[in-house]
Design a protein around this motif. Structure first.
Motif, short mmCIF file in Angstrom:
data_model
loop_
_atom_site.label_atom_id
_atom_site.label_comp_id
_atom_site.label_asym_id
_atom_site.label_seq_id
_atom_site.Cartn_x
_atom_site.Cartn_y
_atom_site.Cartn_z
N HIS A 1 9.51 67.28 22.17
CA HIS A 1 10.32 66.09 22.39
C HIS A 1 10.81 65.55 21.05
O HIS A 1 10.31 65.92 19.98
N THR A 2 11.78 64.67 21.10
CA THR A 2 12.34 64.09 19.89
C THR A 2 12.39 62.58 19.99
O THR A 2 12.33 62.00 21.08
N TRP A 3 12.54 61.94 18.83
CA TRP A 3 12.65 60.49 18.72
C TRP A 3 13.82 60.15 17.81
O TRP A 3 14.26 60.98 17.00
N ASN A 4 14.32 58.92 17.90
CA ASN A 4 15.32 58.49 16.93
C ASN A 4 14.62 57.78 15.77
O ASN A 4 13.40 57.65 15.76
N LYS A 5 15.39 57.29 14.81
CA LYS A 5 14.79 56.70 13.60
C LYS A 5 14.03 55.41 13.89
O LYS A 5 13.23 54.97 13.06
N LEU A 6 14.26 54.83 15.08
CA LEU A 6 13.55 53.61 15.46
C LEU A 6 12.21 53.92 16.15
O LEU A 6 11.47 53.02 16.52
N GLY A 7 11.95 55.21 16.31
CA GLY A 7 10.71 55.62 16.97
C GLY A 7 10.82 55.66 18.48
O GLY A 7 9.81 55.75 19.17
N ASN B 1 1.86 57.99 13.61
CA ASN B 1 1.00 58.14 12.43
C ASN B 1 1.02 59.55 11.86
O ASN B 1 0.13 59.95 11.12
N THR B 2 2.04 60.33 12.21
CA THR B 2 2.19 61.68 11.65
C THR B 2 3.62 61.85 11.15
O THR B 2 4.52 61.10 11.52
N TYR B 3 3.80 62.84 10.31
CA TYR B 3 5.13 63.13 9.80
C TYR B 3 6.08 63.53 10.93
O TYR B 3 5.68 64.22 11.87
N SER B 4 7.32 63.13 10.80
CA SER B 4 8.39 63.63 11.66
C SER B 4 9.51 64.10 10.74
O SER B 4 9.68 63.61 9.62
N TYR B 5 10.29 65.05 11.24
CA TYR B 5 11.39 65.61 10.47
C TYR B 5 12.71 65.43 11.21
O TYR B 5 12.78 65.65 12.42
N ARG B 6 13.75 65.07 10.48
CA ARG B 6 15.06 64.87 11.08
C ARG B 6 15.82 66.19 11.15
O ARG B 6 15.92 66.92 10.16
N VAL B 7 16.35 66.49 12.33
CA VAL B 7 17.19 67.67 12.49
C VAL B 7 18.52 67.38 11.82
O VAL B 7 19.16 66.36 12.09
N LYS B 8 18.94 68.26 10.94
CA LYS B 8 20.14 68.03 10.13
C LYS B 8 21.36 67.73 11.00
O LYS B 8 21.61 68.39 12.01
N THR C 1 21.86 65.07 12.81
CA THR C 1 21.55 64.32 14.02
C THR C 1 20.65 63.13 13.69
O THR C 1 20.24 62.95 12.54
N ASP C 2 20.32 62.36 14.72
CA ASP C 2 19.28 61.34 14.59
C ASP C 2 18.09 61.74 15.46
O ASP C 2 17.35 60.91 15.95
N TYR C 3 17.92 63.04 15.65
CA TYR C 3 16.77 63.56 16.39
C TYR C 3 15.66 63.92 15.40
O TYR C 3 15.90 64.65 14.43
N TRP C 4 14.49 63.38 15.66
CA TRP C 4 13.33 63.64 14.80
C TRP C 4 12.27 64.39 15.61
O TRP C 4 11.95 64.01 16.72
N VAL C 5 11.72 65.45 15.02
CA VAL C 5 10.66 66.23 15.68
C VAL C 5 9.35 66.01 14.94
O VAL C 5 9.33 65.88 13.72
#
Length: 226
Positions: free
Chosen positions: A159-165, A190-197, A199-203
């Motif tokens: 699943h993914t999240w935006n920058k607002l969590g 409380n863990t690292y997330s990475y932004r898909v280049k 986009t505003d999708y974070w994994v």
């Protein structure tokens, strides 16, 4: 790799520290140890994070290097000649020097781009990929983007999240390769997330097969830790 354990430790350290975007103080020449920042060639020590083939100036893999198989093992340490220069804007591969007066200046070891890959010259007409280098003179090598592979930890998709969590409807399947370009701990996580280049999708790092190389921190922002 014991990814989950490293995620928790790294995330805790980042959460406890103060992280901010700053301009680099190029007047600070306190880059340490074996090398001093200079436009002249100097002795540089490299440590690898992965076995690395040796290539020629055109990016073609060599069969022999210095009379031996053109493969440098992860356990080997390399001493090369190279140019280390201060930067004001993050290069594709860069690192931070010694902490002085609350500032950790950023530098880069000059590299060569061949086709779509980046290489460090190791002498005798040989080159290795920058992504296979873990440290430069003991300092962790970082990158502005990296390729990762999805491997969901719990469900069949990541699943993914935006920058607002906030969770989005976008998902990625196991085995998908993504290019990421930023690292953060999103709100209420409380863990690292990475932004898909692009986009505003974070994994979540927990849904990756392994941490990105050369470092788990991927960003083009110049950072300072207090």
């Amino acid at each position: 790799m014991k990814l989950n354990k490293k995620i928790i430790i790294g995330a805790t350290a980042l959460a406890l520290g103060s992280l901010s975007v700053v301009a680099i103080n190029t007047n600070n020449s306190n880059y340490v140890s074996a090398s001093a920042a200079s436009t002249k060639e100097t002795t540089v020590k490299l440590r690898l994070n992965h076995n690395s083939y040796v290539y020629d100036k055109n990016g073609k893999r060599l069969k022999k290097y210095k009379g031996k198989k053109a493969l440098i093992k992860k356990s080997q340490k390399l001493t090369i000649k190279g140019k280390i220069e201060p930067i004001q804007k993050a290069k594709r591969y860069y690192f931070y020097g010694k902490l002085e007066n609350g500032n950790r200046p950023a530098y880069w070891l000059t590299y060569k781009k061949i086709n779509n890959d980046y290489y460090y010259s190791i002498g005798n007409k040989g080159y290795i990929k920058c992504v296979n280098v873990k440290t430069i003179d003991g300092y962790s090598l970082m990158s502005t983007e990296a390729t990762v592979t999805i491997k969901p930890r719990i469900e069949k998709v990541a699943h993914t999240w935006n920058k607002l969590g906030e969770q989005t409807t976008k998902t990625y399947k196991s085995g998908q390769k993504l290019i990421i370009d930023d690292t953060n701990i999103l709100p209420n996580q409380n863990t690292y997330s990475y932004r898909v280049k692009g986009t505003d999708y974070w994994v979540s790092a927990q849904d990756l097969k392994s941490y990105p190389r050369p470092s788990h921190m991927v960003t083009s922002r110049i950072l300072r830790y207090n």
